[in-house]
Design an enzyme around this catalytic site. Structure first.
Site, PDB file in Angstrom:
ATOM      1  N   HIS A 308       0.854  -1.187   0.000  1.00 52.24           N
ATOM      2  CA  HIS A 308       0.000   0.000   0.000  1.00 52.24           C
ATOM      3  C   HIS A 308       0.886   1.232   0.000  1.00 52.24           C
ATOM      4  O   HIS A 308       1.964   1.214   0.605  1.00 52.24           O
ATOM      5  CB  HIS A 308      -0.904   0.005   1.245  1.00 52.24           C
ATOM      6  CG  HIS A 308      -2.068   0.923   1.112  1.00 52.24           C
ATOM      7  ND1 HIS A 308      -1.981   2.266   1.411  1.00 52.24           N
ATOM      8  CD2 HIS A 308      -3.327   0.700   0.676  1.00 52.24           C
ATOM      9  CE1 HIS A 308      -3.156   2.817   1.176  1.00 52.24           C
ATOM     10  NE2 HIS A 308      -3.985   1.902   0.720  1.00 52.24           N
ATOM     11  N   ASP A 366      -7.830  -5.704   0.226  1.00 50.03           N
ATOM     12  CA  ASP A 366      -8.292  -6.514  -0.897  1.00 50.03           C
ATOM     13  C   ASP A 366      -7.851  -7.969  -0.822  1.00 50.03           C
ATOM     14  O   ASP A 366      -8.298  -8.788  -1.617  1.00 50.03           O
ATOM     15  CB  ASP A 366      -7.791  -5.914  -2.217  1.00 50.03           C
ATOM     16  CG  ASP A 366      -8.514  -4.634  -2.545  1.00 50.03           C
ATOM     17  OD1 ASP A 366      -9.683  -4.521  -2.160  1.00 50.03           O
ATOM     18  OD2 ASP A 366      -7.910  -3.743  -3.163  1.00 50.03           O
TER      19      ASP A 366
HETATM   20  N1  CMC Z   1       4.023  -7.355  -4.759  1.00 50.91           N
HETATM   21  C1  CMC Z   1       5.370  -7.380  -4.902  1.00 50.91           C
HETATM   22  N2  CMC Z   1       6.181  -6.312  -4.751  1.00 50.91           N
HETATM   23  C2  CMC Z   1       5.586  -5.151  -4.449  1.00 50.91           C
HETATM   24  C3  CMC Z   1       4.172  -5.049  -4.275  1.00 50.91           C
HETATM   25  C4  CMC Z   1       3.399  -6.207  -4.442  1.00 50.91           C
HETATM   26  N3  CMC Z   1       2.079  -6.154  -4.290  1.00 50.91           N
HETATM   27  N4  CMC Z   1       3.864  -3.776  -3.975  1.00 50.91           N
HETATM   28  C5  CMC Z   1       5.013  -3.091  -3.960  1.00 50.91           C
HETATM   29  N5  CMC Z   1       6.049  -3.929  -4.239  1.00 50.91           N
HETATM   30  C6  CMC Z   1       7.483  -3.594  -4.260  1.00 50.91           C
HETATM   31  C7  CMC Z   1       7.822  -2.725  -5.483  1.00 50.91           C
HETATM   32  O1  CMC Z   1       8.201  -3.536  -6.593  1.00 50.91           O
HETATM   33  C8  CMC Z   1       8.969  -1.912  -4.938  1.00 50.91           C
HETATM   34  O2  CMC Z   1      10.136  -2.724  -4.921  1.00 50.91           O
HETATM   35  P1  CMC Z   1      11.590  -2.049  -5.220  1.00 50.91           P
HETATM   36  O3  CMC Z   1      11.784  -1.017  -4.145  1.00 50.91           O
HETATM   37  O4  CMC Z   1      12.551  -3.186  -5.158  1.00 50.91           O
HETATM   38  O5  CMC Z   1      11.474  -1.436  -6.580  1.00 50.91           O
HETATM   39  C9  CMC Z   1       8.588  -1.671  -3.467  1.00 50.91           C
HETATM   40  O6  CMC Z   1       7.751  -2.774  -3.115  1.00 50.91           O
HETATM   41  C10 CMC Z   1       7.850  -0.366  -3.226  1.00 50.91           C
HETATM   42  O7  CMC Z   1       6.687  -0.376  -4.063  1.00 50.91           O
HETATM   43  P2  CMC Z   1       6.092   0.861  -4.842  1.00 50.91           P
HETATM   44  O8  CMC Z   1       5.590   0.373  -6.174  1.00 50.91           O
HETATM   45  O9  CMC Z   1       7.057   1.996  -4.827  1.00 50.91           O
HETATM   46  O10 CMC Z   1       4.863   1.206  -3.909  1.00 50.91           O
HETATM   47  P3  CMC Z   1       3.675   2.173  -4.260  1.00 50.91           P
HETATM   48  O11 CMC Z   1       3.356   2.893  -3.020  1.00 50.91           O
HETATM   49  O12 CMC Z   1       3.968   2.999  -5.470  1.00 50.91           O
HETATM   50  O13 CMC Z   1       2.503   1.163  -4.676  1.00 50.91           O
HETATM   51  C11 CMC Z   1       0.588  -0.202  -4.610  1.00 50.91           C
HETATM   52  C12 CMC Z   1       1.441   0.826  -3.851  1.00 50.91           C
HETATM   53  C13 CMC Z   1      -0.688  -0.474  -3.801  1.00 50.91           C
HETATM   54  C14 CMC Z   1       0.187   0.367  -5.989  1.00 50.91           C
HETATM   55  C15 CMC Z   1       1.424  -1.502  -4.776  1.00 50.91           C
HETATM   56  O14 CMC Z   1       1.805  -2.004  -3.517  1.00 50.91           O
HETATM   57  C16 CMC Z   1       0.656  -2.554  -5.569  1.00 50.91           C
HETATM   58  O15 CMC Z   1       0.620  -2.505  -6.798  1.00 50.91           O
HETATM   59  N6  CMC Z   1       0.021  -3.547  -4.856  1.00 50.91           N
HETATM   60  C17 CMC Z   1      -0.782  -4.549  -5.521  1.00 50.91           C
HETATM   61  C18 CMC Z   1      -2.128  -3.970  -5.900  1.00 50.91           C
HETATM   62  C19 CMC Z   1      -3.046  -3.814  -4.702  1.00 50.91           C
HETATM   63  O16 CMC Z   1      -3.191  -4.731  -3.898  1.00 50.91           O
HETATM   64  N7  CMC Z   1      -3.699  -2.649  -4.619  1.00 50.91           N
HETATM   65  C20 CMC Z   1      -4.730  -2.400  -3.599  1.00 50.91           C
HETATM   66  C21 CMC Z   1      -4.346  -1.285  -2.666  1.00 50.91           C
HETATM   67  S1  CMC Z   1      -5.448  -1.248  -1.241  1.00 50.91           S
HETATM   68  C22 CMC Z   1      -6.992  -0.860  -1.916  1.00 50.91           C
HETATM   69  C23 CMC Z   1      -7.055   0.548  -2.393  1.00 50.91           C
HETATM   70  O17 CMC Z   1      -6.943   1.456  -1.565  1.00 50.91           O
HETATM   71  O18 CMC Z   1      -7.251   0.739  -3.598  1.00 50.91           O
END
Ligand code: CMC
Length: 432
Positions: A308, A366
Site C-alpha cells: 500500500h 483486498d
Molecule cells: N508485490 C510485490 N512487490 C511489491 C508489491 C506487491 N504487491 N507492492 C510493492 N512492491 C514492491 C515494489 O516492486 C517496490 O520494490 P523495489 O523497491 O525493489 O522497486 C517496493 O515494493 C515499493 O513499491 P512501490 O511500487 O514503490 O509502492 P507504491 O506505493 O507505489 O505502490 C501499490 C502501492 C498499492 C500500488 C502496490 O503495492 C501494488 O501494486 N500492490 C498490488 C495492488 C493492490 O493490492 N492494490 C490495492 C491497494 S489497497 C486498496 C485501495 O486502496 O485501492
C-alpha cells in the site's frame, strides 16, 4: 474550518534567496511545509510525481498513520466502527462530522431509504449496454447519467442542493450497482424495498429472483454492512483525489463521482480485489506458493492484495476483513475453502520473507475481500463495483468538504517540462 496554524518556519536556501516557509500542524500526523508562496517568491516549483510527499488539501474526515496501521474516521478507529456501528451511521458521521443522536439518525435513515428508487426512464439507460459489459462500465456510465436526471440538485453553490445530491448518491448507488449485476446475468431488475436495511436491501436487489422467495441471512447482511464500512473512505487516495480534482472545477457531484469511479477501476486501486482472487485461483493449491512467491521476487508479477502506498504495516481493514471472511465462510461456502488456505499460507510465507519484510509489504483490504465476496455469491467483476458503492459516501463527503473550504480553488498542478525549447516551424517540403 481552517485547523492549520503556523507554529514554526522552515528556511529554504535557493540560489541567492532565503525563503521562510510556514510549517503547518494538523491535529495529528506529520508537519506540513506550506509551499503555496514558493513559486511567487522564488520562481521555482516543487517536484513530486505520485504525490508521495504532498498534502493536496486540508481535511477533517479521515486520518491514516501508515506506519502504525491506524485508520480513523472523524477520530473513530475503523475496527470500532466496523464492529459496533452500521454503514449508514458511518455515512452520517463522514458527511456531518459527528455520530448522530437517535432522532437525527432516524431522519437520515429515512432520507436515504426514501431515495433508493431510480427515475423510471433511467432503467432504459441500462438496456443500451451490451450484456457482456463489465458492471463497472455500466456503473460508471449510470452514475454520470444521474446528472441528466436530477437537475434540481446540480447547483454546487447551494448548501441544500449539495446535501440532496449527497443523499441521492448514497441512496441510489446500491440500486444502480444491483441493476448492473442483474443486467449482466440476464435477470429482471429487483426494486428496492424501503423496509429493509441498507446492506440487506442491496443483497436482495442482487440475489432475489421472481421465481422464489428471497430469505435474508443476518450473517451475510452484517458482513455486507461491515465490508461497506471498511471501504467507506480512505483519505486522499487516487479516486478521491480525482473526485476533488473534478469537483474543483465546479462541475456537479454526479459527474465528480463518475470520475472517481473511473479512477477506482484500475488494478492498482479498487480493481485489485478482482485481481487478488484471480491470483489465488491461479495459484490453486498451497504447494504452488513457493514457485509463485519466487515469481514475485523475480519481478514477473506483483502479489495482488499486498502493499500500500500509505500502510507500511498491516492494513487495519485487512484484519477486520479476515475475520469477516471466516464468519461468512462459516455460514456459506466451505469453512475449509481451499482458496482461504492458499491465502493464509501465502500471507504466512510473505510475512516471514525478507523481500516483503524489507519493503514493508503487508496484506491490504483486498487480500481477503475477494474470497469473502465470492462466497457471498458475487462474481469477481462485481468486487470493484461493491468498493465503488461503499466509497461513494467518502467521495461525496470529501467533495462537500472541498466545496465548503474557503481556501478551495481549481486544482492546477504544474510540471517539469522536458520537451524541446521554442523552435521555428519547418514546412513539410523542407523536412528531411
Ligand atoms: N508485490 C510485490 N512487490 C511489491 C508489491 C506487491 N504487491 N507492492 C510493492 N512492491 C514492491 C515494489 O516492486 C517496490 O520494490 P523495489 O523497491 O525493489 O522497486 C517496493 O515494493 C515499493 O513499491 P512501490 O511500487 O514503490 O509502492 P507504491 O506505493 O507505489 O505502490 C501499490 C502501492 C498499492 C500500488 C502496490 O503495492 C501494488 O501494486 N500492490 C498490488 C495492488 C493492490 O493490492 N492494490 C490495492 C491497494 S489497497 C486498496 C485501495 O486502496 O485501492
Amino acid at each position: 474550518m481552517d485547523k492549520m496554524t503556523d507554529t514554526a518556519i522552515a528556511t529554504l536556501h535557493y540560489g541567492d534567496k532565503s525563503l521562510q516557509l510556514p510549517i503547518l500542524k494538523g491535529t495529528v500526523g506529520p508537519d506540513v511545509i506550506d509551499v503555496r508562496k514558493l513559486y511567487a517568491e522564488s520562481d521555482a516549483f516543487t517536484f513530486d510525481p505520485g504525490f508521495t510527499s504532498t498534502a493536496s488539501c486540508q481535511s477533517a474526515l479521515t486520518y491514516i498513520d501508515g506506519d502504525a496501521g491506524i485508520l480513523l474516521h472523524r477520530g473513530y478507529p475503523i475496527d470500532e466502527l466496523a464492529n459496533n456501528s452500521s454503514f449508514l451511521e458511518v455515512c452520517y458521521l463522514l458527511l456531518n462530522g459527528e455520530l448522530p443522536n437517535a432522532a437525527d439518525f432516524a431522519k437520515f435513515e429515512g432520507n436515504i431509504t426514501n431515495h433508493t428508487m431510480l427515475h423510471d426512464q433511467f432503467d432504459r439507460f441500462f438496456q443500451g449496454f451490451r450484456r457482456d459489459a463489465h458492471p463497472m462500465a455500466i456503473v460508471l456510465g449510470a452514475v454520470g447519467a444521474l446528472s441528466a436526471f436530477y437537475h434540481d440538485s446540480l447547483d454546487t453553490s447551494d448548501e441544500h442542493q449539495r446535501m440532496v445530491s449527497a443523499h441521492r448518491l448514497i441512496a441510489k448507488i446500491p440500486t444502480i450497482a444491483a441493476r448492473a449485476y442483474k443486467y449482466s446475468v440476464g435477470q429482471p431488475f429487483v426494486s428496492p424495498r424501503n423496509d429493509l436495511g441498507y446492506a440487506e436491501n442491496f443483497l436482495r436487489m442482487c440475489f432475489a429472483v421472481p421465481a422464489e422467495d428471497w430469505k435474508p441471512n443476518p450473517t451475510l447482511s452484517k458482513a455486507m454492512d461491515k465490508i461497506f464500512i471498511l471501504h467507506a473512505d480512505h483519505e486522499q487516495n487516487a479516486s478521491t483525489s480525482t473526485v476533488r480534482m473534478a469537483g474543483s472545477t465546479g462541475v456537479n457531484p454526479f459527474a465528480c463521482i463518475a470520475a472517481g469511479i473511473a479512477a477506482l477501476w484500475g488494478p492498482a486501486h479498487g480493481g485489485a480485489n478482482e485481481e487478488a482472487l484471480n491470483m489465488l485461483k491461479e495459484i490453486g493449491t498451497v504447494d504452488k506458493i513457493p514457485e509463485f512467491v519466487q515469481g514475485v521476487k523475480d519481478r514477473k508479477y506483483k502479489l495482488m492484495g499486498f502493499g500500500h502506498r500509505v500502510y507500511k504495516n498491516y492494513d487495519p481493514r485487512a484484519k477486520v476483513m479476515q475475520e469477516t471472511c471466516h464468519q461468512v465462510l462459516a455460514v456459506v461456502g466451505d469453512p475449509d475453502e481451499p482458496l482461504l488456505q492458499v491465502a493464509q499460507e501465502l500471507e504466512r510465507i510473505a510475512l516471514s520473507d525478507e523481500y516483503f519484510i524489507s519493503r514493508k509489504l503487508y496484506p491490504n483490504v483486498d487480500f481477503y475481500s475477494g474470497i469473502t465476496l465470492s462466497a457471498m455469491g458475487f462474481p469477481p467483476e462485481m468486487f470493484t463495483v461493491l468498493f465503488a458503492l461503499a466509497r461513494t459516501v467518502g467521495w461525496v463527503s470529501q467533495w462537500k468538504e472541498m466545496i465548503e473550504d474557503p481556501q478551495q480553488k481549481i486544482n492546477r498542478p504544474r510540471q517539469l517540462y522536458t520537451g524541446p525549447a521554442k523552435r521555428p516551424y519547418v514546412p513539410l517540403d523542407k523536412r528531411g
